[in-house]
Design an enzyme around this catalytic site. Sequence first.
Site, mmCIF file in Angstrom:
data_model
loop_
_atom_site.group_PDB
_atom_site.id
_atom_site.type_symbol
_atom_site.label_atom_id
_atom_site.label_comp_id
_atom_site.label_asym_id
_atom_site.label_seq_id
_atom_site.Cartn_x
_atom_site.Cartn_y
_atom_site.Cartn_z
ATOM 1 N N LYS A 1 9.990 -0.493 1.415
ATOM 2 C CA LYS A 1 9.833 0.417 2.562
ATOM 3 C C LYS A 1 11.221 0.883 2.999
ATOM 4 C CE LYS A 1 6.954 1.087 6.669
ATOM 5 N NZ LYS A 1 6.358 2.349 6.234
ATOM 6 N N LEU B 1 3.700 2.170 -1.803
ATOM 7 C CA LEU B 1 4.017 1.160 -0.791
ATOM 8 C C LEU B 1 2.704 0.447 -0.472
ATOM 9 C CD1 LEU B 1 6.159 0.033 1.268
ATOM 10 C CD2 LEU B 1 4.872 1.374 2.944
HETATM 11 N N1 PDD Z 1 4.105 4.664 6.860
HETATM 12 N N2 PDD Z 1 2.564 4.452 2.024
HETATM 13 C C1 PDD Z 1 3.626 5.045 2.599
HETATM 14 C C2 PDD Z 1 4.534 5.875 1.747
HETATM 15 C C3 PDD Z 1 3.875 4.876 3.965
HETATM 16 O O1 PDD Z 1 4.955 5.457 4.536
HETATM 17 C C4 PDD Z 1 2.961 4.099 4.755
HETATM 18 C C5 PDD Z 1 3.155 3.880 6.227
HETATM 19 C C6 PDD Z 1 1.864 3.507 4.103
HETATM 20 C C7 PDD Z 1 0.880 2.653 4.836
HETATM 21 O O2 PDD Z 1 1.457 1.441 5.238
HETATM 22 P P1 PDD Z 1 0.948 0.652 6.530
HETATM 23 O O3 PDD Z 1 -0.520 0.427 6.379
HETATM 24 O O4 PDD Z 1 1.725 -0.608 6.501
HETATM 25 O O5 PDD Z 1 1.283 1.510 7.730
HETATM 26 C C8 PDD Z 1 1.707 3.699 2.744
HETATM 27 C C9 PDD Z 1 4.504 4.448 8.234
HETATM 28 C C10 PDD Z 1 3.376 4.490 9.197
HETATM 29 C C11 PDD Z 1 5.633 5.411 8.567
HETATM 30 O O6 PDD Z 1 6.471 5.607 7.690
HETATM 31 O O7 PDD Z 1 5.691 5.919 9.683
#
Ligand code: PDD
Length: 303
Positions: free
Chosen positions: A160, A216
Site C-alpha cells: 500500500k 492490493l
Molecule cells: N484504498 N485496492 C486499492 C488499489 C486501494 O487503494 C484500496 C483502498 C483497496 C481496498 O482496500 P481496503 O478494503 O483495505 O480499503 C484495494 C483506500 C481506501 C484509499 O487509497 O483511499
Amino acid sequence: MSQSDDFDPTVYLNGAWGPLSEARIPVLDRGFIFGDGVYEVVPLYAQAAGPRLPFRLKQHLARLERSLGKIRIGNPFDGAGWRALIDRVVAENPGEGDALVYIQVTRGVAKRRGHAFPAGITPTVFVMLGKLAFPSPAERAQGAVAVTAEDKRWLHCDIKSTSLLGNVLMAQHAAEHDALETIQLRDGLLTEGSSSNVWIVKQGVLLGAPRGPRILEGIRYSLIETLAQDAGIAFEERDISEAELRSADEIMISSATKEVMPVTTLDGARVGDGRPGPVYAALYEAYQRAKTREFADEAPRAK
Ligand code: PDD
C-alpha cells in the site's frame, strides 16, 4: 479524500500535534521526492455513545506492518502505540458522523537526493483524521457507473504505497467519464479498481481476483470472503477474464470508504438487469452486521 476548505483537523506529525494547515515536512522527505512511503486508510464509525471507533484496526495495522516490511522501513510503533495515536487523533477531533484515519509513514528526510536508501534516517510519521461520506442510500439503490482501462501499474500492487501515480491516473480517467471507479484489466484479466477491490457474480458464485502482487489485498477482501461464507454464498478466488467481467450478473467494489458498493453500468452497458443484485444486497447487510458485532466487542473500551 475530499475535505471542505474550512476543515482543519488537528494532526500528528513526528511527535507533534497541531492544525493540518500548519503541518510541514522538509522538501527532501523521501515521500515527497520519491513517493518512498506507505499508508493506510482506516474507517472510523460513529457510536451511539462514546468516541468514534476504528473498524478492523488490527488488520489495517498488520497490513501496514507488511507494507513497511516489503519496502524495508522499520515499523515506528507497535500495535499499542498505533492504537494510542489513533485514539488521540479521534479525541483531538471531536465531531459528528463517520470519519477516517489516514496514516502515512515515509522513509524520512534525506540530506541529499539519491535513489538508494540513505543511512541513519528516521521515518516520517503522519496521522490525520479525514471526513468520510459513504455512498447514500439513493446512490446505493442506483448503483455506480464504472469504466475499464488497462492496468499499467508496477507489479508490487500488494504494497500500500504512496507511489500512486497509476492509481491517480485511473481515478482521473473515471472522473472524466462521470464514473465512480475505473476497473483495471491486465493481460485480459480483472485486477482491481483505482482505489478498490472488484468482485463479480456469475450464476450465484462470488468471484474475486487472486490475492498476490497484482492487487492490493483490501481489508475488506477476507472480510467479504467470510461474510459470503456465513451467508451461504459460494466464493472463488481465481482469474477473471474480461469476457466474464462484461457478462457478469453483478459487479461490486469494496474499500474502506465505499464499504461494498454495486456497479450497475460498465463502459456504458448495463450490468445484469441494471440494478443492484441479491448477492450485493446480502453482502451489504452482512457488512453492517459485522460492524455492529465488532463494536459490541469493543464497547467496554469506549466507555
Ligand atoms: N484504498 N485496492 C486499492 C488499489 C486501494 O487503494 C484500496 C483502498 C483497496 C481496498 O482496500 P481496503 O478494503 O483495505 O480499503 C484495494 C483506500 C481506501 C484509499 O487509497 O483511499
